[in-house]
Design a protein around this motif. Structure first.
Motif, PDB file in Angstrom:
ATOM      1  N   GLY A  99     -10.436   6.141  -4.399  1.00 53.69           N
ATOM      2  CA  GLY A  99      -9.845   7.660  -4.489  1.00 53.69           C
ATOM      3  C   GLY A  99      -9.600   8.127  -5.816  1.00 53.69           C
ATOM      4  N   ALA A 100      -8.895   9.164  -5.396  1.00 51.39           N
ATOM      5  CA  ALA A 100      -8.507  10.271  -6.755  1.00 51.39           C
ATOM      6  C   ALA A 100      -7.021   9.603  -7.168  1.00 51.39           C
ATOM      7  CB  ALA A 100      -8.632  11.652  -6.311  1.00 51.39           C
ATOM      8  N   MET A 105      -2.653   5.753  -7.081  1.00 51.20           N
ATOM      9  CA  MET A 105      -1.047   5.470  -7.187  1.00 51.20           C
ATOM     10  C   MET A 105      -0.409   5.056  -5.957  1.00 51.20           C
ATOM     11  SD  MET A 105      -0.785   6.061 -10.325  1.00 51.20           S
ATOM     12  CE  MET A 105       0.997   6.030 -10.274  1.00 51.20           C
ATOM     13  N   ALA A 106      -0.886   5.667  -4.934  1.00 47.74           N
ATOM     14  CA  ALA A 106      -0.157   5.239  -3.654  1.00 47.74           C
ATOM     15  C   ALA A 106      -0.546   3.810  -3.182  1.00 47.74           C
ATOM     16  CB  ALA A 106      -0.744   6.044  -2.298  1.00 47.74           C
ATOM     17  N   SER A 107      -1.775   3.408  -3.615  1.00 48.17           N
ATOM     18  CA  SER A 107      -2.072   1.900  -3.659  1.00 48.17           C
ATOM     19  C   SER A 107      -1.471   0.984  -4.563  1.00 48.17           C
ATOM     20  CB  SER A 107      -3.641   1.653  -3.859  1.00 48.17           C
ATOM     21  OG  SER A 107      -4.633   2.464  -2.939  1.00 48.17           O
ATOM     22  N   HIS A 108      -1.117   1.421  -5.631  1.00 45.08           N
ATOM     23  CA  HIS A 108      -0.525   0.877  -6.644  1.00 45.08           C
ATOM     24  C   HIS A 108       0.968   0.470  -6.238  1.00 45.08           C
ATOM     25  CE1 HIS A 108       0.703  -0.820 -10.596  1.00 45.08           C
ATOM     26  NE2 HIS A 108       1.372   0.159 -10.863  1.00 45.08           N
ATOM     27  N   ILE A 109       1.553   1.718  -5.601  1.00 46.22           N
ATOM     28  CA  ILE A 109       3.066   1.493  -5.336  1.00 46.22           C
ATOM     29  C   ILE A 109       3.502   0.733  -4.072  1.00 46.22           C
ATOM     30  CG2 ILE A 109       4.971   3.042  -4.216  1.00 46.22           C
ATOM     31  CD1 ILE A 109       3.719   5.062  -6.274  1.00 46.22           C
ATOM     32  N   ASN A 110       1.992   0.787  -3.126  1.00 38.38           N
ATOM     33  CA  ASN A 110       2.411  -0.109  -1.842  1.00 38.38           C
ATOM     34  C   ASN A 110       1.966  -1.585  -2.016  1.00 38.38           C
ATOM     35  OD1 ASN A 110      -0.462  -0.113  -1.225  1.00 38.38           O
ATOM     36  ND2 ASN A 110      -0.573   1.566   0.080  1.00 38.38           N
ATOM     37  N   GLY A 111       1.335  -1.693  -3.304  1.00 41.23           N
ATOM     38  CA  GLY A 111       0.911  -3.203  -3.403  1.00 41.23           C
ATOM     39  C   GLY A 111      -0.313  -3.606  -3.146  1.00 41.23           C
ATOM     40  N   SER A 112      -1.263  -2.756  -2.468  1.00 42.57           N
ATOM     41  CA  SER A 112      -2.637  -3.033  -2.319  1.00 42.57           C
ATOM     42  C   SER A 112      -3.557  -2.706  -3.236  1.00 42.57           C
ATOM     43  CB  SER A 112      -2.852  -2.229  -0.821  1.00 42.57           C
ATOM     44  OG  SER A 112      -3.012  -0.764  -1.433  1.00 42.57           O
ATOM     45  N   LEU A 113      -3.254  -2.317  -4.384  1.00 40.88           N
ATOM     46  CA  LEU A 113      -4.345  -2.236  -5.618  1.00 40.88           C
ATOM     47  C   LEU A 113      -4.391  -3.581  -6.234  1.00 40.88           C
ATOM     48  CD1 LEU A 113      -6.142  -0.285  -7.128  1.00 40.88           C
ATOM     49  CD2 LEU A 113      -4.065   0.231  -8.655  1.00 40.88           C
ATOM     50  N   VAL A 114      -3.700  -4.484  -6.395  1.00 40.73           N
ATOM     51  CA  VAL A 114      -3.660  -5.556  -7.134  1.00 40.73           C
ATOM     52  C   VAL A 114      -4.549  -6.332  -6.568  1.00 40.73           C
ATOM     53  CG1 VAL A 114      -2.457  -7.489  -7.802  1.00 40.73           C
ATOM     54  CG2 VAL A 114      -1.739  -5.301  -8.691  1.00 40.73           C
ATOM     55  N   PRO A 115      -4.451  -6.530  -5.175  1.00 44.18           N
ATOM     56  CA  PRO A 115      -5.525  -7.684  -4.398  1.00 44.18           C
ATOM     57  C   PRO A 115      -6.985  -6.838  -4.356  1.00 44.18           C
ATOM     58  CG  PRO A 115      -3.525  -7.153  -3.009  1.00 44.18           C
ATOM     59  CD  PRO A 115      -3.307  -6.215  -4.246  1.00 44.18           C
TER      60      PRO A 115
END
Length: 125
Positions: A99-100, A105-115
């Motif tokens: 996404g944009a 940023m939401a994915s990074h904060i909620n922990g779903s970006l790293v996986p």
């Protein structure tokens, strides 16, 4: 772009000739590398998202649309894909649209970006 870690993102000129509509081109380019950012060189949010990935030790492939003769058409296609304006930054991980700025940023904060980054082979933590 210089990352604090001393690494750099890969900037790729998007002037290669490819037939097809802009959305097909975006999908093809997004699938060629683990992390792809469509950006505009003067966009502060684009700069921030590139810094985020560099800070994580990731070297994204960056396509600067303002340096591409067909960049405006690609921006319009990204706006349709994202269903929002502005169209940049647009981040793809593993060929899939994250996404944009707000979604990344939401994915990074909620922990779903790293996986996602691990699954795409962009991060080895």
């Amino acid at each position: 772009m210089h990352c604090q870690t001393g690494s750099r993102g890969t900037y790729v000129p998007t002037t290669r000739t490819t037939a097809g509509d802009p959305l097909e081109r975006i999908e093809r380019l997004a699938s060629e590398n683990a992390v792809v950012i469509f950006s505009v060189s003067s966009c502060c949010m684009c700069h921030a998202i590139k810094r985020l990935f560099c800070g994580m030790g990731i070297n994204p492939t960056v396509y600067e649309l303002d340096e591409d003769p067909r960049g405006k058409d690609m921006e319009k296609a990204l706006m349709r894909l994202l269903e929002s304006s502005p169209a940049v930054p647009a981040v793809f991980v593993g060929g899939k649209l994250v996404g944009a700025m707000d979604r990344v940023m939401a994915s990074h904060i909620n922990g779903s970006l790293v996986p996602l980054l691990k699954q795409a082979g962009a991060l080895w933590l």
